[in-house]
Motif scaffolding. Structure first.
Motif, short mmCIF file in Angstrom:
data_model
loop_
_atom_site.label_atom_id
_atom_site.label_comp_id
_atom_site.label_asym_id
_atom_site.label_seq_id
_atom_site.Cartn_x
_atom_site.Cartn_y
_atom_site.Cartn_z
N UNK A 93 -27.71 36.37 5.27
CA UNK A 93 -26.92 37.31 4.46
C UNK A 93 -25.51 36.80 4.20
N UNK A 94 -24.85 36.26 5.24
CA UNK A 94 -23.44 35.90 5.13
C UNK A 94 -23.20 34.42 4.82
N UNK A 95 -24.24 33.62 4.78
CA UNK A 95 -24.06 32.18 4.59
C UNK A 95 -23.85 31.49 5.93
N UNK A 96 -22.78 31.86 6.61
CA UNK A 96 -22.54 31.43 7.98
C UNK A 96 -22.04 32.62 8.79
N UNK A 97 -22.37 32.60 10.07
CA UNK A 97 -21.86 33.63 10.98
C UNK A 97 -20.90 32.99 11.97
N UNK A 98 -19.87 33.74 12.32
CA UNK A 98 -18.87 33.25 13.28
C UNK A 98 -19.36 33.56 14.69
N UNK A 99 -19.46 32.51 15.51
CA UNK A 99 -19.84 32.69 16.91
C UNK A 99 -18.84 31.96 17.80
N UNK A 100 -18.81 32.34 19.07
CA UNK A 100 -17.90 31.71 20.02
C UNK A 100 -18.65 31.40 21.31
N UNK A 101 -18.24 30.33 21.96
CA UNK A 101 -18.72 29.99 23.30
C UNK A 101 -17.50 29.92 24.20
N UNK A 102 -17.57 30.59 25.35
CA UNK A 102 -16.43 30.61 26.25
C UNK A 102 -16.86 30.22 27.66
N UNK A 103 -15.91 29.64 28.38
CA UNK A 103 -16.05 29.41 29.82
C UNK A 103 -15.03 30.34 30.48
N UNK A 104 -15.52 31.16 31.41
CA UNK A 104 -14.64 32.13 32.06
C UNK A 104 -14.09 31.59 33.38
N UNK A 105 -12.93 32.12 33.77
CA UNK A 105 -12.34 31.73 35.04
C UNK A 105 -13.12 32.36 36.20
N UNK A 106 -12.99 31.77 37.37
CA UNK A 106 -13.63 32.32 38.56
C UNK A 106 -13.14 33.74 38.80
N UNK A 107 -14.09 34.65 39.03
CA UNK A 107 -13.74 36.04 39.27
C UNK A 107 -13.52 36.86 38.03
#
Length: 552
Positions: A481-495
């Protein structure tokens, strides 16, 4: 440049990147050039060892114009092999240490390498790649009596071992250290035409096969001199952390060549991790740090586990945009200013910087270095350079003494990259009326959602400000539908306690509706390339195959 071409000299001037180490050995013979673990090597000793290695290369048939590939980590043998090759008038071809045998074979064939100098721990892939390419191998770092004999560390397969052969089925490579002891050392370095090729560095190959960028002696020498004259804050006796891989242009030129040119001491780390790097910086009273953004993030993480801090005076960031939140945290935790710059393999690499003597402007890559022009051009016009007014987003283009000679044996690629004397970077940015440049994003990383341009860096800046987020990468995946979708990958801090939905809502509250990520993936680690850059293409491949539930 071939020796036939070399005979038709452009001028009578001569130059050699090997002069960097040779001259410092004369001027600062007893100063420590390199520290690795508990080993300290002076400039005089490092140059003497380099001349011995050059003698061994000469005995092996290497001569002016030969290409010598090297697969060596950040240890003393890297500068020894690097400057020994250049001292002979040969060309250095550094190989990324994480490449597999097929990738190594490609580099060796494309560069027409005459020899591979391979560290013993890397022989499994290195020797196999050399075998596939039919290239001879010698090894460094193998135990004495090991490589070249039964049971040695070098028995990962010699250069003549067939592909897939079991270890030890052919003669192991000769130890370079032994060859150096048996050979007559060079007296000094061989002079070359300033514009002869000194190095062939392979680009990451994000849009096809890697291309070999040919760096001239002149460009590399002028880069070191310009860095020291008006760009960096470096002085004789400074202790620098050599964490950047030396096979990459940032570490090779900015840390090693520039550091040796000024007479600094470089503390080399064979492998980077935040805790080890911080411990080394504290132990050796490191004053100068150079790194890519992921290294800054790792050091900040390590700093949460110890109160020890090095006496940092100065930090340099390059390779990718450093999120403002990370820059501000680093300056607070380590009490040292961070100066950002920008460059590419094809520009030797530094093109712009927040120069010494000026207050850095966080979020910018500074102004062009001395003798180099950087402007903003229309990215849609490919056959010529059409400049855009200040303030408009366009493609960064560069000209000056720092440009490569071209891509090895790729005249069409060279012609497409260097137009009207300007190198087209493929990076999007702006230039203000004061001459300060800001990177918006890579052309290839830009996301187009519903016809609107989304620049991942802007989204990453918002995510990086959340205290639970250690690292973030934003990318586009195909969407019907949108051509491209915005996605994110994150690394979280301990805790960390933040949820993906909370991160989505955070970003949605700060930027336009078409820009915020509809999906946030929490990962243990982001995929990184050899130089520490996030490999977004791997994230795109990983998550494009997965159906995503998006919000409108």
């Amino acid at each position: 440049m071939t020796d036939t071409q070399h005979s038709q000299r452009r001028s009578q001037a001569t130059a050699s990147v090997a002069a960097i180490l040779a001259e410092s050995a004369k001027r600062f013979p007893d100063d420590v050039a390199v520290v690795v673990g508990d080993r300290r090597t002076t400039y005089a000793d490092l140059w003497a060892q380099t001349l011995a290695y050059a003698g061994a290369l000469r005995a092996r048939g290497i001569e002016a114009g030969s290409r010598v590939a090297m697969l060596v980590p950040n240890v003393e043998d890297f500068p020894r092999v690097y400057y020994a090759t250049l001292a002979l008038g040969a060309v250095v071809v550094p190989v990324h240490a994480l490449l597999k045998r097929g990738e190594i074979e490609y580099v060796l064939r494309d560069a027409q390498a005459s020899l591979l100098v391979c560290a013993a721990p890397l022989l499994t892939e290195g020797a196999a790649g050399a075998a596939l390419a039919g290239v001879d191998v010698v090894t460094v770092l193998a135990p004495a009596g090991g490589a070249g004999g039964p049971g040695g560390a070098g028995e990962a397969g010699g250069a003549d071992a067939p592909a897939g052969a079991a270890p030890g089925t052919r003669a192991a490579p000769d130890r370079f250290e032994d060859l150096a002891q048996e050979s007559e050392p060079l007296d000094t370095y061989v002079p070359r035409d300033p514009f002869d090729t000194a190095t062939i560095l392979y680009t990451s190959g994000t849009t096809g096969h890697p291309k070999g960028a040919e760096g001239s002696h002149f460009a590399l020498l002028e880069q070191a001199n310009t860095n020291l004259l008006s760009t960096f804050d470096l002085h004789r006796g400074d202790v620098m952390l050599g964490a950047l891989p030396l096979f990459h242009t940032f570490g090779q030129t900015c840390t090693m060549n520039t550091g040796f040119r000024v007479g600094a001491t470089i503390v080399l780390l064979p492998k980077f991790d935040g805790d080890g790097a911080l411990a080394a910086m504290v132990e050796h009273d490191t004053q100068v740090f150079m790194g890519v953004p992921t290294m800054y993030m790792a050091l900040l993480d390590a700093a949460t586990r110890t109160g020890s801090r090095p006496p940092l005076r100065y930090a340099i960031s390059g390779g990718a945009s450093l999120p403002l939140a990370v820059l501000e945290r680093f300056q607070q935790v380590f009490d040292a200013p961070v100066h950002e710059g920008y460059g590419l393999t094809e520009t030797s690499p530094v093109a712009t910087f927040n120069h010494v003597g000026t207050t850095p402007r966080p979020g910018t890559i500074g102004t062009p270095v001395w003798g180099v022009d950087v402007e903003i051009a229309d990215p849609e016009t490919q056959d010529r350079i059409v400049m855009l007014p200040h303030g408009q987003i366009g493609e960064l283009v560069i000209r000056g003494h720092n440009l490569m000679n071209g891509y090895l044996d790729r005249p069409e690629d060279t012609a497409a990259a260097i137009v009207d004397g300007w190198f087209r970077t493929g990076d999007l940015g702006t230039k203000d009326d004061d001459g300060y440049l800001t990177i918006v994003d890579r052309t290839k990383d830009m996301i187009i959602r519903n016809g609107y341009n989304v620049y991942p860096r802007q989204v990453e800046e918002v995510l990086a400000r959340h205290p639970d987020v250690a690292m973030a990468a934003v990318f586009g995946t195909p969407h019907e539908q949108h051509g491209q979708e915005v996605e994110a990958a994150v690394v979280l801090r301990t805790g960390a306690t933040v949820t993906p939905q909370e991160l989505i809502e955070l970003v949605a509250g700060e930027i336009a509706a078409y820009k915020y990520p509809r999906v946030v993936h929490v990962l243990d680690a982001l995929p990184l390339g050899p130089s520490g850059k996030v490999l977004k293409r791997e994230l795109v491949q990983q998550f494009s195959a997965k159906p995503a539930v998006t919000t409108a």
